[in-house]
Design an enzyme around this catalytic site. Structure first.
Site, PDB file in Angstrom:
ATOM      1  N   HIS A 152     196.705  18.091  69.153  1.00 14.42           N
ATOM      2  CA  HIS A 152     197.510  17.657  68.009  1.00 14.42           C
ATOM      3  C   HIS A 152     198.433  16.510  68.403  1.00 14.42           C
ATOM      4  O   HIS A 152     199.015  16.503  69.488  1.00 14.42           O
ATOM      5  CB  HIS A 152     198.352  18.827  67.485  1.00 14.42           C
ATOM      6  CG  HIS A 152     199.194  18.481  66.301  1.00 14.42           C
ATOM      7  ND1 HIS A 152     198.673  18.348  65.024  1.00 14.42           N
ATOM      8  CD2 HIS A 152     200.522  18.224  66.189  1.00 14.42           C
ATOM      9  CE1 HIS A 152     199.654  18.036  64.190  1.00 14.42           C
ATOM     10  NE2 HIS A 152     200.777  17.951  64.877  1.00 14.42           N
ATOM     11  N   CYS A 185     196.026  14.396  61.881  1.00 13.96           N
ATOM     12  CA  CYS A 185     197.370  14.216  62.438  1.00 13.96           C
ATOM     13  C   CYS A 185     197.514  12.876  63.157  1.00 13.96           C
ATOM     14  O   CYS A 185     198.587  12.264  63.126  1.00 13.96           O
ATOM     15  CB  CYS A 185     197.726  15.377  63.366  1.00 13.96           C
ATOM     16  SG  CYS A 185     196.583  15.599  64.753  1.00 13.96           S
ATOM     17  N   HIS A 187     177.750  21.372  62.725  1.00 15.07           N
ATOM     18  CA  HIS A 187     179.061  21.836  62.244  1.00 15.07           C
ATOM     19  C   HIS A 187     180.156  21.162  63.066  1.00 15.07           C
ATOM     20  O   HIS A 187     180.138  21.228  64.288  1.00 15.07           O
ATOM     21  CB  HIS A 187     179.184  23.363  62.395  1.00 15.07           C
ATOM     22  CG  HIS A 187     178.142  24.118  61.659  1.00 15.07           C
ATOM     23  ND1 HIS A 187     177.893  25.465  61.894  1.00 15.07           N
ATOM     24  CD2 HIS A 187     177.273  23.740  60.671  1.00 15.07           C
ATOM     25  CE1 HIS A 187     176.918  25.871  61.096  1.00 15.07           C
ATOM     26  NE2 HIS A 187     176.519  24.845  60.358  1.00 15.07           N
ATOM     27  N   ASP A 243     196.050  18.978  60.123  1.00 13.50           N
ATOM     28  CA  ASP A 243     195.062  18.980  59.045  1.00 13.50           C
ATOM     29  C   ASP A 243     193.838  18.133  59.383  1.00 13.50           C
ATOM     30  O   ASP A 243     193.162  17.628  58.490  1.00 13.50           O
ATOM     31  CB  ASP A 243     195.705  18.462  57.759  1.00 13.50           C
ATOM     32  CG  ASP A 243     196.289  17.068  57.919  1.00 13.50           C
ATOM     33  OD1 ASP A 243     196.216  16.511  59.040  1.00 13.50           O
ATOM     34  OD2 ASP A 243     196.823  16.530  56.928  1.00 13.50           O
TER      35      ASP A 243
END
Length: 306
Positions: free
Chosen positions: A225, A118, A300, A115
């Site tokens: 991750h 992590c 972005h 998300d």
């Protein structure tokens, strides 16, 4: 005379009486005497990262192995080998009771959500002794921003890749990812060594290694991750262990074995070739370099993996 140290679950032992001309069987007998691990199921590792020694031929001399005086040998019990049976004539009632197969603690990952936070969830989990709280991320982001803002000389644009103020604003956002800078800061704050085990390179990066901390926690990283690592007894209700001693080299060896297993199963993401899309404008991107360039051009910074 070889002076060796033997590290096992029951502690560290000094091995004496061996020379470079001693045979493998003498070494294994000495290890069994010190650790209680039978010769038949010993796994002996040396070097760093620790690698297993092929000690199948008991008549080979130790001088034929990469072992020298002062080295530390790490010893584990191989779970996939049958334990030696008691000799004939020993009744079952006199033999030591066998332990359940799952009685030994196992190091494993505790999966947390992907998300964008992590890293923070994982660090909080291990330093707090196994507390899972995904709502901790904003507080940890704010903590890092506060530390960085308070020391602009140490955390300059050359270190952060952006101005001190820009970084503080950036790290507070819930759509940015943490990395090495944040791990280093959290290591100092929590006064513990944070070891990050990479599943692609099977390498461990130790943050706070030279700070003299007594505690160590571990994360596993697949390229994009982080998950925390914990040691627990399968099927047991006992709480898992997430904090280890910095003198415990066995836990590092186990973490590297876990990473190597993940690498063999290709449980990693090649950050130079993985496919992303911008969650803002939906543009397709390949690798972290394109994502970084896109972020600079557009502002972005919210990306998702395809």
């Amino acid at each position: 005379m070889l002076r060796l140290r033997c590290k096992a679950k029951n502690g560290t032992h000094v091995m004496q009486g061996l020379t470079s001309l001693s045979c493998v069987q003498e070494l294994k007998d000495k290890v069994a005497e010190l650790t209680g691990i039978p010769c038949e199921v010993q796994k002996i590792m040396a070097g760093y990262p620790p690698s297993s020694l092929d000690l199948s031929n008991g008549d080979v001399h130790l001088q034929d192995f990469p072992i020298k005086s002062g080295d530390t040998l790490i010893v584990e019990e191989e779970k996939n080998k049958p334990k030696p049976q008691p000799p004939l004539g020993v009744s079952k009632s006199n033999a030591s009771p066998s332990l359940p197969k799952d009685s030994s603690p196992v190091l494993a990952r505790r999966v947390v959500p992907a998300d964008n936070s992590c890293l923070f969830t994982s660090v909080f989990f291990v330093v707090e002794g196994g507390v899972y709280d995904p709502s901790c991320a904003p507080e940890m982001r704010g903590l890092i921003a506060q530390i960085v803002a308070s020391d602009p000389s140490s955390y300059s644009e050359a270190v952060l890749g952006k101005s001190n103020q820009e970084y503080c604003d950036w790290i507070r956002r819930d759509d940015t990812w943490g990395g090495a800078i944040e791990v280093s800061i959290l290591s100092k704050f929590y006064q513990c060594e944070i070891c990050v085990v990479d599943t692609q390179t099977v390498r461990v990066d130790r943050f706070g290694e030279d700070a003299g901390f007594s505690k160590r926690v571990l994360l596993i990283y697949n390229g994009i991750h982080y998950d925390p690592l914990q040691r627990a007894v399968p099927g047991s209700d006992a709480p898992a262990q997430t904090i280890f001693s910095t003198s415990d080299d066995i836990i590092l060896a186990q973490a590297l074995e876990l990473a190597d297993e993940a690498r063999r199963k290709r449980q990693f993401t090649d950050v130079n070739r993985f496919s992303l899309h911008c969650m803002v404008c939906q543009k397709g991107l390949v690798g972290q370099a394109e994502a970084r360039d896109h972020a600079k051009e557009t502002g972005h910074t919210n990306f998702g993996e395809v």
